[in-house]
Enzyme design. Structure first.
Site: not given
Ligand SMILES: O=C(O)c1cc(=O)[nH]c(=O)n1[C@@H]1O[C@H](COP(=O)(O)O)[C@@H](O)[C@H]1O
Length: 275
Positions: A98-99
């Protein structure tokens, strides 16, 4: 690794082993339940048992990076080994990292998760579009170059997501819908590269009629969603819905046989329910 497109590899894996994406989420409570130490050594055994149980049975495995990162470099070393063993065995890996950041920094994240020579090289990575969908341009381009995928958060499974994701944008329509629409446009160039994350826990309220790519749908089991919910929520776009369950399957461990049975039962129930 293969030079087949991400789209071809994903579709072939799903055709062979179903749509289920099992999570490897080594929560401290699960380590305890499996009578493993809360350490990188415990993590390693946990991940090895998961790999043994899931390889050859499910199409996709999604390690939750946070639970490895919690142990620093030793945890990352376990994650590197887990990802590469899974991929060498022909299981697709979505790194749940989840960057989300400005484009130039995102590209460095993309290098970590999508570049073939990186020790963390995965088939796909989860990303957040909430610094602007176009902040993901370099990441998507890198994914295309290396035959990988990107899963972009649209409407998440948690209740807190609603105020942001359902807010109305300046041109009208919800923020989440704007992400779907941007994915539709990007996938016209490279089909399936931009996947969406849409939680299975509630009716998403999205118009997915122009979207034909993969949808990662977390929330089954521990967060309360059922297969009947999936069938209802994704009634018009079931082909590449990839339901995710982590704790719901992992609760069956530490027995490899019990884990495998839990995963294959869920896999088969999903196929029957979404047929
Ligand atoms: O991107 C995700 O996978 C994700 C998106 C979302 O909207 N909701 C969500 O639960 N997830 C992840 O999916 C997994 C769900 O785990 P369980 O609730 O144990 O099945 C966790 O690793 C979450 O971080």
């Amino acid at each position: 690794m293969s030079h087949r497109s991400w789209s071809d590899r994903l579709r072939a894996a799903v055709a062979a082993r179903g749509r289920l994406c099992v999570g490897i989420d080594p929560h401290p409570a699960l380590l305890e339940a499996w009578e493993l130490p809360r350490s990188a050594d415990g993590l390693e055994v946990f991940a090895e048992l998961c790999v043994e149980a899931f390889v050859g049975e499910v199409a996709i495995v999604k390690p939750q990076v946070a639970f490895f990162e919690a142990y620093g470099s030793a945890g990352y070393a376990v994650l590197e080994r887990t990802v590469s063993v899974l991929r060498d065995a022909g299981t697709l890996v979505i790194a749940d990292a989840k960057r989300g950041d400005i484009g130039t920094t995102m590209d460095a994240y993309a290098q970590a998760w999508l570049e073939p020579e990186s020790p963390l090289s995965s088939d796909a990575v989860t990303v957040s579009p909430y610094l602007g969908f176009d902040s993901l341009n370099e990441t998507v381009e890198r994914a295309v170059r290396h035959h990988r995928g990107v899963f972009v958060l649209a409407r998440t499974s948690n209740a807190e997501g609603a105020t942001l994701q359902q807010a109305t944008t300046t041109p009208g329509g919800s923020v989440a819908q704007s992400i779907v629409d941007a994915a539709v446009v990007r996938n016209r160039v490279d089909p399936d590269t931009v996947g969406l994350v849409v939680g299975a826990t509630r009716d998403h309220g999205l118009d997915l009629s122009d979207y034909t790519g993969p949808i990662l749908a977390p929330g089954l089991g521990a967060q309360g969603a059922t297969i009947a919910d999936l069938a209802d929520i994704f009634r018009d776009c079931r082909e590449l819905v990839l339901p995710n369950s982590s704790r719901g399957v992992l609760a069956a461990g530490p027995s490899v046989t019990a884990l495998r049975d839990a995963a294959t039962r869920l896999r088969d129930d999903i196929e029957a329910g979404l047929a």
